[in-house]
Design a protein around this motif. Sequence first.
Motif, PDB file in Angstrom:
ATOM      1  N   MET A 187     -64.868 -74.779  -6.027  1.00 49.85           N
ATOM      2  CA  MET A 187     -65.006 -74.209  -4.695  1.00 49.85           C
ATOM      3  C   MET A 187     -64.223 -75.064  -3.705  1.00 49.85           C
ATOM      4  N   MET A 188     -63.566 -74.406  -2.797  1.00 46.22           N
ATOM      5  CA  MET A 188     -62.821 -75.097  -1.741  1.00 46.22           C
ATOM      6  C   MET A 188     -63.431 -74.717  -0.407  1.00 46.22           C
ATOM      7  N   THR A 189     -63.648 -75.709   0.441  1.00 43.43           N
ATOM      8  CA  THR A 189     -64.158 -75.460   1.782  1.00 43.43           C
ATOM      9  C   THR A 189     -63.063 -75.777   2.787  1.00 43.43           C
ATOM     10  N   LEU A 190     -62.801 -74.823   3.656  1.00 43.31           N
ATOM     11  CA  LEU A 190     -61.840 -75.003   4.740  1.00 43.31           C
ATOM     12  C   LEU A 190     -62.595 -75.061   6.048  1.00 43.31           C
ATOM     13  N   LEU A 221     -77.147 -58.183  -2.445  1.00 39.99           N
ATOM     14  CA  LEU A 221     -75.699 -58.243  -2.261  1.00 39.99           C
ATOM     15  C   LEU A 221     -75.035 -59.028  -3.394  1.00 39.99           C
ATOM     16  N   PRO A 222     -73.847 -58.576  -3.813  1.00 36.54           N
ATOM     17  CA  PRO A 222     -73.092 -59.359  -4.803  1.00 36.54           C
ATOM     18  C   PRO A 222     -72.520 -60.622  -4.153  1.00 36.54           C
ATOM     19  N   GLN A 223     -72.081 -61.553  -4.968  1.00 37.44           N
ATOM     20  CA  GLN A 223     -71.489 -62.795  -4.447  1.00 37.44           C
ATOM     21  C   GLN A 223     -70.232 -62.466  -3.653  1.00 37.44           C
ATOM     22  N   PRO A 224     -70.032 -63.137  -2.517  1.00 36.69           N
ATOM     23  CA  PRO A 224     -68.828 -62.867  -1.710  1.00 36.69           C
ATOM     24  C   PRO A 224     -67.607 -63.565  -2.284  1.00 36.69           C
ATOM     25  N   ASP A 225     -66.452 -63.091  -1.857  1.00 39.74           N
ATOM     26  CA  ASP A 225     -65.213 -63.809  -2.147  1.00 39.74           C
ATOM     27  C   ASP A 225     -65.064 -64.973  -1.178  1.00 39.74           C
ATOM     28  N   LEU A 226     -65.413 -64.730   0.085  1.00 42.21           N
ATOM     29  CA  LEU A 226     -65.407 -65.784   1.095  1.00 42.21           C
ATOM     30  C   LEU A 226     -66.738 -65.763   1.831  1.00 42.21           C
ATOM     31  N   SER A 227     -67.313 -66.937   2.034  1.00 41.66           N
ATOM     32  CA  SER A 227     -68.467 -67.043   2.922  1.00 41.66           C
ATOM     33  C   SER A 227     -68.034 -67.897   4.111  1.00 41.66           C
ATOM     34  N   ILE A 228     -68.358 -67.418   5.301  1.00 44.57           N
ATOM     35  CA  ILE A 228     -67.911 -68.060   6.532  1.00 44.57           C
ATOM     36  C   ILE A 228     -69.127 -68.347   7.405  1.00 44.57           C
ATOM     37  N   ARG A 229     -69.257 -69.596   7.805  1.00 41.62           N
ATOM     38  CA  ARG A 229     -70.311 -69.996   8.740  1.00 41.62           C
ATOM     39  C   ARG A 229     -69.628 -70.354  10.050  1.00 41.62           C
ATOM     40  N   ILE A 230     -70.072 -69.721  11.134  1.00 40.72           N
ATOM     41  CA  ILE A 230     -69.494 -69.942  12.461  1.00 40.72           C
ATOM     42  C   ILE A 230     -70.530 -70.648  13.324  1.00 40.72           C
ATOM     43  N   THR A 231     -70.136 -71.754  13.924  1.00 46.34           N
ATOM     44  CA  THR A 231     -71.036 -72.469  14.826  1.00 46.34           C
ATOM     45  C   THR A 231     -70.336 -72.716  16.161  1.00 46.34           C
ATOM     46  N   GLN A 240     -66.502 -72.747   8.935  1.00 39.60           N
ATOM     47  CA  GLN A 240     -66.417 -73.309   7.592  1.00 39.60           C
ATOM     48  C   GLN A 240     -66.289 -72.142   6.633  1.00 39.60           C
ATOM     49  N   ILE A 241     -65.208 -72.138   5.874  1.00 42.37           N
ATOM     50  CA  ILE A 241     -64.899 -71.039   4.971  1.00 42.37           C
ATOM     51  C   ILE A 241     -64.921 -71.564   3.542  1.00 42.37           C
ATOM     52  N   GLU A 242     -65.726 -70.918   2.708  1.00 41.12           N
ATOM     53  CA  GLU A 242     -65.806 -71.285   1.290  1.00 41.12           C
ATOM     54  C   GLU A 242     -65.326 -70.116   0.447  1.00 41.12           C
ATOM     55  N   GLY A 243     -64.424 -70.424  -0.490  1.00 38.39           N
ATOM     56  CA  GLY A 243     -63.942 -69.417  -1.418  1.00 38.39           C
ATOM     57  C   GLY A 243     -64.776 -69.421  -2.684  1.00 38.39           C
ATOM     58  N   HIS A 244     -65.104 -68.231  -3.166  1.00 36.49           N
ATOM     59  CA  HIS A 244     -65.890 -68.073  -4.389  1.00 36.49           C
ATOM     60  C   HIS A 244     -65.128 -67.160  -5.337  1.00 36.49           C
ATOM     61  N   GLY A 245     -65.167 -67.486  -6.616  1.00 39.82           N
ATOM     62  CA  GLY A 245     -64.500 -66.645  -7.606  1.00 39.82           C
ATOM     63  C   GLY A 245     -62.995 -66.718  -7.478  1.00 39.82           C
ATOM     64  N   HIS A 298     -55.347 -72.212   3.459  1.00 42.48           N
ATOM     65  CA  HIS A 298     -55.107 -73.656   3.548  1.00 42.48           C
ATOM     66  C   HIS A 298     -53.629 -73.960   3.741  1.00 42.48           C
ATOM     67  N   SER A 299     -52.784 -73.258   3.001  1.00 44.72           N
ATOM     68  CA  SER A 299     -51.356 -73.540   3.078  1.00 44.72           C
ATOM     69  C   SER A 299     -50.744 -73.080   4.399  1.00 44.72           C
ATOM     70  N   THR A 300     -51.407 -72.122   5.067  1.00 46.96           N
ATOM     71  CA  THR A 300     -50.821 -71.613   6.308  1.00 46.96           C
ATOM     72  C   THR A 300     -51.489 -72.140   7.568  1.00 46.96           C
ATOM     73  N   ARG A 301     -52.809 -72.485   7.492  1.00 49.28           N
ATOM     74  CA  ARG A 301     -53.499 -72.767   8.740  1.00 49.28           C
ATOM     75  C   ARG A 301     -54.514 -73.891   8.715  1.00 49.28           C
ATOM     76  N   GLY A 302     -55.092 -74.199   7.579  1.00 50.99           N
ATOM     77  CA  GLY A 302     -56.308 -75.002   7.614  1.00 50.99           C
ATOM     78  C   GLY A 302     -56.237 -76.368   6.987  1.00 50.99           C
ATOM     79  N   LYS A 303     -57.317 -77.071   7.146  1.00 46.70           N
ATOM     80  CA  LYS A 303     -57.470 -78.352   6.478  1.00 46.70           C
ATOM     81  C   LYS A 303     -58.669 -78.241   5.545  1.00 46.70           C
TER      82      LYS A 303
END
Length: 160
Positions: A1-4, A117-127, A136-141, A152-157
Motif C-alpha cells: 500500500m502506498m499513502t500519498l 461495500l467492496p474494497q476501494p481502489d483509492l481511499s481518501i481522508r480529507i481534513t 491522505q490517499i491510499e491505493g488498494h489493489g 505520485h509521479s505527477t503531483r504528490g509526495k
Amino acid sequence: MMTLEFYVQGDQAMESLGAAIGQALDWRGSVWLAGDLGAGKTTLSRGLIRAAGHVGAVKSPTFTLVEPYELGQRTIYHFDLYRLADPEELEFLGIRDYFSDNSLCLVEWPDKGSGILPQPDLSIRITVDGEGRTLQIEGHGERGLAASQRLHSTRGKATP
C-alpha cells in the motif's frame, strides 16, 4: 500500500486534484471519501466529474443516495451515504450492480456502508488544515496502486 499526502487551498485546487485522481484511475474503479462535514468531499468529486466531461451542477446526493452521470461510454456514480440508517439498505439499492469495469464510483461517508461495500481502489481522508485541506490517499489493489503511482509521479509526495 502506498499513502500519498496532498495539501490544497481553495475550491479550484481541490477540483483540480479531483480531476487528477479521475485521470490517474482512467475514470474507472472506486474511491472512498472520508472527512467531516464541509471538509471538501463533494468539491473533490465535482472536479473529478467535470473533468470527465460533465457540464452542469454537481451536488451532493445526500437525499437521493446516488447520482449517476452518464458520460459517453462510462458512468460515474456519486454516492453520499451520510443519511443511511443501516448498511443493509445498500443491498436493496442493488449496490453491487453499480461497481463494474465501465464505471467509477465515488462514495462519501463509506463507513456507513461497512460490511456491504467492496474494497476501494483509492481511499481518501480529507481534513481541514488551517486555510486549506490535507488529503491522505491510499491505493488498494492493482488499480489503486497504479493510480497512486501516477498521482505520485505527477503531483504528490509519498509517506511510509
